[in-house]
Design an enzyme around this catalytic site. Structure first.
Site, PDB file in Angstrom:
ATOM      1  N   CYS A  65      65.676   8.693   6.638  1.00 55.07           N
ATOM      2  CA  CYS A  65      64.871   9.836   7.052  1.00 55.07           C
ATOM      3  C   CYS A  65      65.746  10.897   7.716  1.00 55.07           C
ATOM      4  O   CYS A  65      66.643  10.591   8.512  1.00 55.07           O
ATOM      5  CB  CYS A  65      63.776   9.389   8.030  1.00 55.07           C
ATOM      6  SG  CYS A  65      62.690  10.736   8.547  1.00 55.07           S
ATOM      7  N   CYS A  69      64.339  11.183  15.309  1.00 55.63           N
ATOM      8  CA  CYS A  69      63.502  10.553  16.329  1.00 55.63           C
ATOM      9  C   CYS A  69      64.302   9.448  17.021  1.00 55.63           C
ATOM     10  O   CYS A  69      64.768   8.509  16.364  1.00 55.63           O
ATOM     11  CB  CYS A  69      62.231   9.984  15.702  1.00 55.63           C
ATOM     12  SG  CYS A  69      61.263  11.210  14.788  1.00 55.63           S
ATOM     13  N   CYS A  72      63.767   5.554  16.321  1.00 59.80           N
ATOM     14  CA  CYS A  72      63.466   5.067  14.978  1.00 59.80           C
ATOM     15  C   CYS A  72      64.661   4.451  14.263  1.00 59.80           C
ATOM     16  O   CYS A  72      65.716   5.088  14.112  1.00 59.80           O
ATOM     17  CB  CYS A  72      62.891   6.202  14.136  1.00 59.80           C
ATOM     18  SG  CYS A  72      62.304   5.645  12.524  1.00 59.80           S
ATOM     19  N   CYS A 109      47.600   0.612   5.320  1.00 57.24           N
ATOM     20  CA  CYS A 109      48.346   1.812   5.679  1.00 57.24           C
ATOM     21  C   CYS A 109      49.699   1.815   4.969  1.00 57.24           C
ATOM     22  O   CYS A 109      50.402   0.802   4.974  1.00 57.24           O
ATOM     23  CB  CYS A 109      48.551   1.872   7.185  1.00 57.24           C
ATOM     24  SG  CYS A 109      47.022   1.704   8.139  1.00 57.24           S
ATOM     25  N   CYS A 140      45.118   4.526   4.390  1.00 55.83           N
ATOM     26  CA  CYS A 140      45.781   5.379   5.362  1.00 55.83           C
ATOM     27  C   CYS A 140      47.217   5.577   4.909  1.00 55.83           C
ATOM     28  O   CYS A 140      47.810   4.687   4.274  1.00 55.83           O
ATOM     29  CB  CYS A 140      45.744   4.733   6.751  1.00 55.83           C
ATOM     30  SG  CYS A 140      46.513   5.732   8.061  1.00 55.83           S
ATOM     31  N   CYS A 200      44.636   9.803  12.190  1.00 57.58           N
ATOM     32  CA  CYS A 200      45.158   8.690  12.967  1.00 57.58           C
ATOM     33  C   CYS A 200      46.316   9.276  13.754  1.00 57.58           C
ATOM     34  O   CYS A 200      47.340   9.647  13.167  1.00 57.58           O
ATOM     35  CB  CYS A 200      45.617   7.563  12.043  1.00 57.58           C
ATOM     36  SG  CYS A 200      46.377   6.162  12.908  1.00 57.58           S
ATOM     37  N   ARG A 276      44.046   1.799  18.919  1.00 61.31           N
ATOM     38  CA  ARG A 276      44.791   0.694  18.321  1.00 61.31           C
ATOM     39  C   ARG A 276      45.938   0.240  19.218  1.00 61.31           C
ATOM     40  O   ARG A 276      46.765   1.049  19.642  1.00 61.31           O
ATOM     41  CB  ARG A 276      45.345   1.086  16.946  1.00 61.31           C
ATOM     42  CG  ARG A 276      46.150  -0.061  16.300  1.00 61.31           C
ATOM     43  CD  ARG A 276      46.645   0.302  14.913  1.00 61.31           C
ATOM     44  NE  ARG A 276      45.519   0.507  14.026  1.00 61.31           N
ATOM     45  CZ  ARG A 276      45.398   1.567  13.218  1.00 61.31           C
ATOM     46  NH1 ARG A 276      46.315   2.502  13.206  1.00 61.31           N
ATOM     47  NH2 ARG A 276      44.353   1.670  12.434  1.00 61.31           N
TER      48      ARG A 276
END
Length: 336
Positions: A65, A69, A72, A109, A140, A200, A276
């Site tokens: 990616c 972040c 991550c 998801c 999702c 979400c 959640r």
């Protein structure tokens, strides 16, 4: 109301969008027992406290990616030992979804490690989504930033929910990621809502932020035009090689009682959202998870893996549900 007349107290289970930062911060400062008691009471006004939604998450495209972040494992900016992969074939994803359904999940998801969705990947994703939907599961996806047209195409393919977390409060955000702005995230959420998709959206705690930062995250969620339909509260799972993972491994993870406070405040400011208990459950005691359910959490991810981090195995969750007298949330769905 005439000036000077007494104001009627607000119903704590009322859905509000006018929360002030000071009000949210004041909730965090309340005595713990009172806070959890009120959150539990509000939860019971909106939901059956014995029901927990079960969702399963699959990484359909892992690693590489372009975002940085700091938590991550999938960021190309950090050396975490994770090997990048291409987008999975739709047939393989649908097979995983079938197994998840047969294991008791009612939402599936699909997550892809992208900065933003590319139009060239839409046909393959549409096949995945429609195939999962045909199994009778809620669908999702989390695919990075979207355009309005992409959000509409995902909706047309049968997508029910789109996950796009704010991660943290706006003041702490720059210490988490610099390749995407807070407004970028808010814009994608707007496109998702405008397309008729459910949202979400939540965040991660335990990244070194302050209580005020946690209040800032929940204030941002509570003042969205529509509250998230699902609100994940993630506890950071430290990944070696990531800046925040290394920092937390050194400085220590979030205090468990503070984590419960965060869940309780989330329930109070977004009373109609499904909250959640997401990443980090593998490292939580059964007692801590029970406190979170008491404080208003009513959804978990099942399956032994969350994207690239560990999650409790099926037998552990079965035993937890049994001992806490919990049962799966009843979802209205058509059988495929």
């Amino acid at each position: 109301m005439a000036d000077g007349a007494p104001r009627r107290p607000r119903d704590p289970a009322e859905v509000r969008h006018d929360w002030t930062p000071a009000e949210v911060e004041a909730l965090f400062e309340r005595p713990f027992m009172e806070l959890v008691f009120e959150a539990a009471a509000v939860h019971r006004r909106r939901f059956d406290p014995s029901e927990i939604q079960r969702a399963q998450l699959l990484s359909v495209k892992t690693g590489g990616c372009a975002e940085n972040c700091g938590y991550c494992s999938q960021s190309a900016s950090f050396d975490t030992g994770l090997k990048a992969s291409k987008l999975m074939d739709a047939e393989a994803v649908i097979a995983e979804a079938r197994a998840a359904r047969d294991g008791g999940a009612d939402r599936f998801c699909m997550g892809a490690a992208w900065r933003e969705l590319k139009d060239r990947d839409l046909p393959k994703l549409a096949t995945m989504i429609s195939g999962v939907k045909a199994l009778g599961l809620e669908t999702c996806a989390t695919l990075g930033m979207l355009t309005p047209a992409q959000a509409a195409e995902l909706k047309a393919a049968g997508l029910d929910y789109y996950n796009h977390n704010l991660d943290t409060g706006p003041e702490f955000y720059g210490q988490v990621v610099t390749t995407r702005t807070y407004q970028d995230r808010l814009d994608t959420l707007e496109y998702v809502r405008d397309a008729g998709l459910k949202t979400c959206c939540g965040g991660i705690v335990g990244m070194g932020e302050t209580r005020k930062d946690r209040a800032g995250l929940l204030h941002a969620l509570a003042t969205l035009p529509e509250h998230p339909d699902s609100l994940p509260v993630n506890a950071l799972v430290p990944v070696t090689g990531t800046p925040l993972g290394d920092r937390i491994s050194r400085d220590g993870e979030i205090d468990p009682i503070e984590f419960v406070r965060t869940v309780a405040v989330a329930r109070l400011v977004c009373p109609a959202s499904v909250v959640r208990l997401s990443a980090g459950r593998e490292g939580m005691s059964r007692e801590l998870q029970a406190l979170c359910f008491l404080a208003g959490a009513n959804s978990i991810f099942v399956g032994g893996k969350l994207l690239t981090t560990p999650n409790p195995e099926e037998d552990e969750d079965f035993a937890l549900f049994r001992d806490l007298d919990l049962r799966p949330m009843v979802a209205a769905r058509s059988e495929g």
